[in-house]
Motif scaffolding. Structure first.
Motif, PDB file in Angstrom:
ATOM      1  N   ILE A 176       0.564  -0.801  -0.251  1.00 43.52           N
ATOM      2  CA  ILE A 176      -0.098   0.055  -0.086  1.00 43.52           C
ATOM      3  C   ILE A 176       0.854   1.094  -0.005  1.00 43.52           C
ATOM      4  O   ILE A 176       1.816   1.010   0.721  1.00 43.52           O
ATOM      5  CB  ILE A 176      -0.733  -0.058   0.755  1.00 43.52           C
ATOM      6  N   LYS A 177       0.288   2.571  -0.877  1.00 46.51           N
ATOM      7  CA  LYS A 177       1.327   3.951  -0.996  1.00 46.51           C
ATOM      8  C   LYS A 177       0.131   4.144  -0.142  1.00 46.51           C
ATOM      9  O   LYS A 177      -0.225   4.971  -1.247  1.00 46.51           O
ATOM     10  CB  LYS A 177       1.755   3.669  -2.144  1.00 46.51           C
ATOM     11  N   PRO A 178      -0.115   4.801   0.428  1.00 45.79           N
ATOM     12  CA  PRO A 178      -1.531   5.815   0.894  1.00 45.79           C
ATOM     13  C   PRO A 178      -0.854   7.597   0.526  1.00 45.79           C
ATOM     14  O   PRO A 178       0.738   7.230   0.714  1.00 45.79           O
ATOM     15  CB  PRO A 178      -0.850   6.000   2.683  1.00 45.79           C
ATOM     16  N   GLU A 252      -9.845   4.335  -9.576  1.00 43.29           N
ATOM     17  CA  GLU A 252     -11.696   5.148  -8.713  1.00 43.29           C
ATOM     18  C   GLU A 252     -11.709   6.385  -9.101  1.00 43.29           C
ATOM     19  O   GLU A 252     -10.201   7.115  -8.268  1.00 43.29           O
ATOM     20  CB  GLU A 252     -11.404   4.347  -7.727  1.00 43.29           C
ATOM     21  N   LEU A 253     -11.510   6.591  -9.750  1.00 48.82           N
ATOM     22  CA  LEU A 253     -11.059   8.406 -10.238  1.00 48.82           C
ATOM     23  C   LEU A 253     -12.218   9.270  -9.534  1.00 48.82           C
ATOM     24  O   LEU A 253     -13.415   9.335  -9.225  1.00 48.82           O
ATOM     25  CB  LEU A 253     -10.628   8.601 -11.521  1.00 48.82           C
ATOM     26  N   GLY A 254     -11.892  10.720 -10.189  1.00 54.46           N
ATOM     27  CA  GLY A 254     -12.932  11.600  -9.750  1.00 54.46           C
ATOM     28  C   GLY A 254     -14.653  11.335 -10.506  1.00 54.46           C
ATOM     29  O   GLY A 254     -14.473  10.964 -11.055  1.00 54.46           O
ATOM     30  N   GLU A 383     -16.101  20.835 -14.616  1.00 58.71           N
ATOM     31  CA  GLU A 383     -15.335  20.178 -14.315  1.00 58.71           C
ATOM     32  C   GLU A 383     -14.899  19.995 -12.445  1.00 58.71           C
ATOM     33  O   GLU A 383     -15.441  20.736 -11.880  1.00 58.71           O
ATOM     34  CB  GLU A 383     -13.629  21.377 -14.224  1.00 58.71           C
ATOM     35  N   GLU A 384     -14.453  19.183 -12.037  1.00 57.46           N
ATOM     36  CA  GLU A 384     -14.697  19.021 -10.318  1.00 57.46           C
ATOM     37  C   GLU A 384     -13.059  19.757  -9.800  1.00 57.46           C
ATOM     38  O   GLU A 384     -12.688  20.004  -9.808  1.00 57.46           O
ATOM     39  CB  GLU A 384     -13.425  17.202 -10.091  1.00 57.46           C
ATOM     40  N   VAL A 385     -14.035  20.066  -7.883  1.00 53.83           N
ATOM     41  CA  VAL A 385     -13.447  21.234  -7.356  1.00 53.83           C
ATOM     42  C   VAL A 385     -12.613  20.357  -6.592  1.00 53.83           C
ATOM     43  O   VAL A 385     -11.618  20.567  -5.975  1.00 53.83           O
ATOM     44  CB  VAL A 385     -15.000  21.792  -6.898  1.00 53.83           C
TER      45      VAL A 385
HETATM   46  P1  NAD Z   1      -3.159  12.078  -6.661  1.00 55.01           P
HETATM   47  O1  NAD Z   1      -4.091  11.821  -7.996  1.00 55.01           O
HETATM   48  O2  NAD Z   1      -2.965  12.961  -6.628  1.00 55.01           O
HETATM   49  O3  NAD Z   1      -3.226  10.823  -5.218  1.00 55.01           O
HETATM   50  C1  NAD Z   1      -3.758  10.071  -4.999  1.00 55.01           C
HETATM   51  C2  NAD Z   1      -1.937   9.469  -5.264  1.00 55.01           C
HETATM   52  O4  NAD Z   1      -1.217   8.932  -6.712  1.00 55.01           O
HETATM   53  C3  NAD Z   1      -1.199   9.277  -3.901  1.00 55.01           C
HETATM   54  O5  NAD Z   1      -1.325   8.159  -3.057  1.00 55.01           O
HETATM   55  C4  NAD Z   1      -0.165   9.571  -4.684  1.00 55.01           C
HETATM   56  O6  NAD Z   1       0.925   9.838  -3.474  1.00 55.01           O
HETATM   57  C5  NAD Z   1       0.190   8.895  -5.534  1.00 55.01           C
HETATM   58  N1  NAD Z   1       0.546   9.467  -7.254  1.00 55.01           N
HETATM   59  C6  NAD Z   1       0.549  10.450  -7.334  1.00 55.01           C
HETATM   60  N2  NAD Z   1       1.906  10.769  -8.900  1.00 55.01           N
HETATM   61  C7  NAD Z   1       2.149   9.449  -8.959  1.00 55.01           C
HETATM   62  C8  NAD Z   1       2.263   8.667  -9.833  1.00 55.01           C
HETATM   63  N3  NAD Z   1       3.003   9.372 -10.589  1.00 55.01           N
HETATM   64  N4  NAD Z   1       2.610   7.359  -9.452  1.00 55.01           N
HETATM   65  C9  NAD Z   1       1.855   6.348  -8.935  1.00 55.01           C
HETATM   66  N5  NAD Z   1       1.218   7.020  -7.745  1.00 55.01           N
HETATM   67  C10 NAD Z   1       1.486   8.519  -8.246  1.00 55.01           C
HETATM   68  O7  NAD Z   1      -5.285  11.937  -5.412  1.00 55.01           O
HETATM   69  P2  NAD Z   1      -5.648  13.179  -4.550  1.00 55.01           P
HETATM   70  O8  NAD Z   1      -5.405  14.272  -4.843  1.00 55.01           O
HETATM   71  O9  NAD Z   1      -4.610  12.312  -3.183  1.00 55.01           O
HETATM   72  O10 NAD Z   1      -6.895  12.509  -4.680  1.00 55.01           O
HETATM   73  C11 NAD Z   1      -7.971  13.402  -4.745  1.00 55.01           C
HETATM   74  C12 NAD Z   1      -8.187  12.882  -5.946  1.00 55.01           C
HETATM   75  O11 NAD Z   1      -9.029  11.669  -5.629  1.00 55.01           O
HETATM   76  C13 NAD Z   1      -9.748  13.349  -6.784  1.00 55.01           C
HETATM   77  O12 NAD Z   1      -9.519  13.620  -8.026  1.00 55.01           O
HETATM   78  C14 NAD Z   1     -10.451  12.343  -6.558  1.00 55.01           C
HETATM   79  O13 NAD Z   1     -11.749  13.012  -6.800  1.00 55.01           O
HETATM   80  C15 NAD Z   1      -9.815  11.434  -6.553  1.00 55.01           C
HETATM   81  N6  NAD Z   1     -11.036  10.701  -5.301  1.00 55.01           N
HETATM   82  C16 NAD Z   1     -11.875   9.396  -6.636  1.00 55.01           C
HETATM   83  C17 NAD Z   1     -12.509   8.331  -5.190  1.00 55.01           C
HETATM   84  C18 NAD Z   1     -13.061   7.717  -5.937  1.00 55.01           C
HETATM   85  O14 NAD Z   1     -13.553   6.574  -5.404  1.00 55.01           O
HETATM   86  N7  NAD Z   1     -13.745   7.333  -7.002  1.00 55.01           N
HETATM   87  C19 NAD Z   1     -12.364   8.569  -4.078  1.00 55.01           C
HETATM   88  C20 NAD Z   1     -10.812   9.501  -3.322  1.00 55.01           C
HETATM   89  C21 NAD Z   1     -10.922  10.481  -4.083  1.00 55.01           C
END
Ligand code: NAD
Length: 492
Positions: A176-178, A252-254, A383-385
């Motif tokens: 896991i990478k949080p 799972e994206l935005g 666009e998502e905020v």
């Molecule tokens: P993010 O994409 O910036 O980061 C998510 C994860 O990806 C973090 O752990 C980050 O360190 C990692 N990451 C960043 N660059 C990477 C790379 N090059 N390779 C691999 N991993 C990398 O997202 P965030 O800002 O943490 O969260 C907000 C986004 O997440 C929003 O767009 C939101 O809609 C989405 N989201 C979706 C769901 C869902 O279930 N669909 C749930 C929560 C959040």
């Protein structure tokens, strides 16, 4: 103030990064550093993935029956329940989510482990009614291998649970990478997994940044499945990384989820659903119902009620039990919300409430904000905020409401508010979205799949689909004939 120091967790041990580097994490309620973590890079990721691969192939995990795996997951669920308060405090501290919300989430979180524990020994193959004489064929479902779980900051424990529980139920191992903004609760979860009795290497946590630790993990050749939750731009990196070894993917994206309100709806319920949908968790929810599509006959009434409730929302420290809205998790996200509101106003939007940063303890707070947009093509409608900002527009007919709802490249969730059952079912059929809530919003269950259409990603988490998505299907052919194998140039 001294920082709380956390370690990461690899191969059954808490550890530092090979480089000994560390990074600080901020408390969003006061914009001060509060914790420090090992800053993992490719070397640490390599150690973690190799440990997970060795555990996947090792006897301690592989020889466990599916029922025994289920028992371990059940034990982990019990430990989460017993340690719920500590985990709730950690998550609230690291991402600024209200303590009353993290407590609520923690009270439910064990259910993901119990549900998936129950499925562990119900992952079945099939006997095929095969059309070849003297042949028997059947399928078995097997675990895939090492799973990489990439987690965002907004709901770290929940978004980790819906990956870890099905992945382990199916017999995989996981790294896991949080998020660099919210790692403490996940490290604590790993320690509970150790207490539950999972063998070393089955569940590992590497802490660090996305472009270093995250990218090294998603492109590691031994990773067989990537479960990613986060933003679309990051997802594109992840998809490219998976191309090198054809790892399975779930994304799972935005979203830009519509809340559609018809005149026959219970208006007060709809208003509560709208407020919960977009202002809860300061709007930092993937399913935030941020596009308000409201019938013209009730448009003014609904907007006024949402604005009135928004004005009464108590903004404050997430640790206070009576706070209704806390900070945004990162300063960057706060700037995004502020800039998107500024753009909306330039495009002619009318501000009905909010739009300012309240001064609370120097933290990253933003008011619940409601705007009326001029056109469905406005940036704020598209666009998502990922912040507490709702964009409203009226509609005249059901057809128009449907067209507006589907006028989005996202498709994660939708709320439909009506008492007309036929209309509700029509829209459930025609709205393109992975989740549809009718006369409710933001309800989740371990038993219900979550996932999106279009730019909201693919793959489903939750429900039986989730556990099956962490398996490969193998087909086995048995020759039942006692005759010798026929000449190879005579096809059977
Ligand atoms: P993010 O994409 O910036 O980061 C998510 C994860 O990806 C973090 O752990 C980050 O360190 C990692 N990451 C960043 N660059 C990477 C790379 N090059 N390779 C691999 N991993 C990398 O997202 P965030 O800002 O943490 O969260 C907000 C986004 O997440 C929003 O767009 C939101 O809609 C989405 N989201 C979706 C769901 C869902 O279930 N669909 C749930 C929560 C959040």
């Amino acid at each position: 103030m001294s920082l709380q120091s956390f370690q990461m967790y690899i191969n059954g041990e808490s550890c530092e990064a090979v480089s000994a580097a560390r990074f600080d994490s901020m408390d969003p309620s006061c914009a001060q550093p509060w914790a420090s973590f090992p800053d993992a890079n490719g070397d640490d990721v390599d150690i973690a993935v190799k440990a997970a691969d060795a555990a996947f192939n090792g006897r301690a995990w592989r020889s466990l029956t599916a029922t025994a795996r289920g028992k371990l997951l059940r034990k982990l669920g019990d430990l989460i329940s017993e340690n719920g308060e500590q985990l709730a405090q950690l998550e609230s501290r690291e991402n600024g989510k209200l303590i009353r919300e993290t407590r609520g989430q923690l009270a439910y979180l064990p259910e993901f482990f119990y549900y998936m524990a129950g499925l562990a020994d119900k992952i079945e193959g099939e006997t095929l009614p095969i059309d070849k004489p003297d042949m028997m064929a059947y399928t078995v479902r097997e675990p895939i291998g090492v799973v990489a779980a990439i987690i965002p900051w907004n709901s770290p424990l929940y978004l980790t649970a819906i990956k870890v529980a099905p992945a382990l139920a199916a017999g995989n191992t996981i790294v896991i990478k949080p998020s660099e903004h919210a790692s403490a609760s996940i490290v604590a979860l790993a320690q509970l997994a150790e207490q539950a009795g999972f063998p070393a290497g089955v569940l590992n946590v590497v802490t660090g940044y996305g472009p270093s630790a995250g990218s090294a993990l998603t492109s590691h050749p031994l990773v067989r499945h990537i479960a990613f939750t986060g933003g679309a731009a990051t997802a594109r990196h992840v998809v490219r990384a998976s191309a090198d070894n054809f790892a399975h993917l779930s994304l799972e994206l935005g979203g830009k989820s519509p809340q559609i309100v018809f005149p026959d709806a219970d208006i007060d319920s709809a208003v509560n659903g709208i407020v919960a949908g977009v202002f809860a968790a300061s709007g930092q929810s993937c399913v935030a119902g941020s596009r308000l599509l409201i019938h013209e006959s009730i448009y003014e009434e609904v907007l006024q009620k949402v604005a009135d409730r928004a004005a009464r929302i108590k903004i404050g420290k997430p640790s206070d039990a009576d706070t209704e809205m806390g900070p945004m998790t990162t300063e960057a996200q706060l700037n995004i919300a502020e800039n998107m509101v500024a753009t909306a106003l330039e495009q002619g939007a009318v501000l009905r409430h909010g739009g300012k940063r309240p001064d609370v303890n120097g933290g990253w707070y933003y008011e619940p904000t409601l705007l009326e947009c001029q056109s469905p093509t406005d940036t704020l409608m598209q666009e998502e905020v990922f912040g507490p900002v709702a964009a409203a527009i009226p509609f005249k007919t059901e057809e128009e409401a449907l067209a507006l709802a589907n006028d989005s490249r996202f498709g994660l969730a939708a709320g439909i508010w009506t008492r007309d059952i036929a209309r509700a079912h029509r829209l459930c059929r025609d709205v393109r979205s992975g989740i549809i809530w009718v006369n409710t919003y933001r309800v989740v269950s371990a038993m219900a799949p979550i996932g999106g259409f279009g730019d909201s990603g693919y793959g489903r988490e939750g429900g039986i689909d989730a556990v099956l998505s962490y398996t490969e299907k193998k087909t086995v052919w048995i020759n039942l004939s006692s005759e010798p194998m026929a000449d190879p140039f005579v096809m059977r």
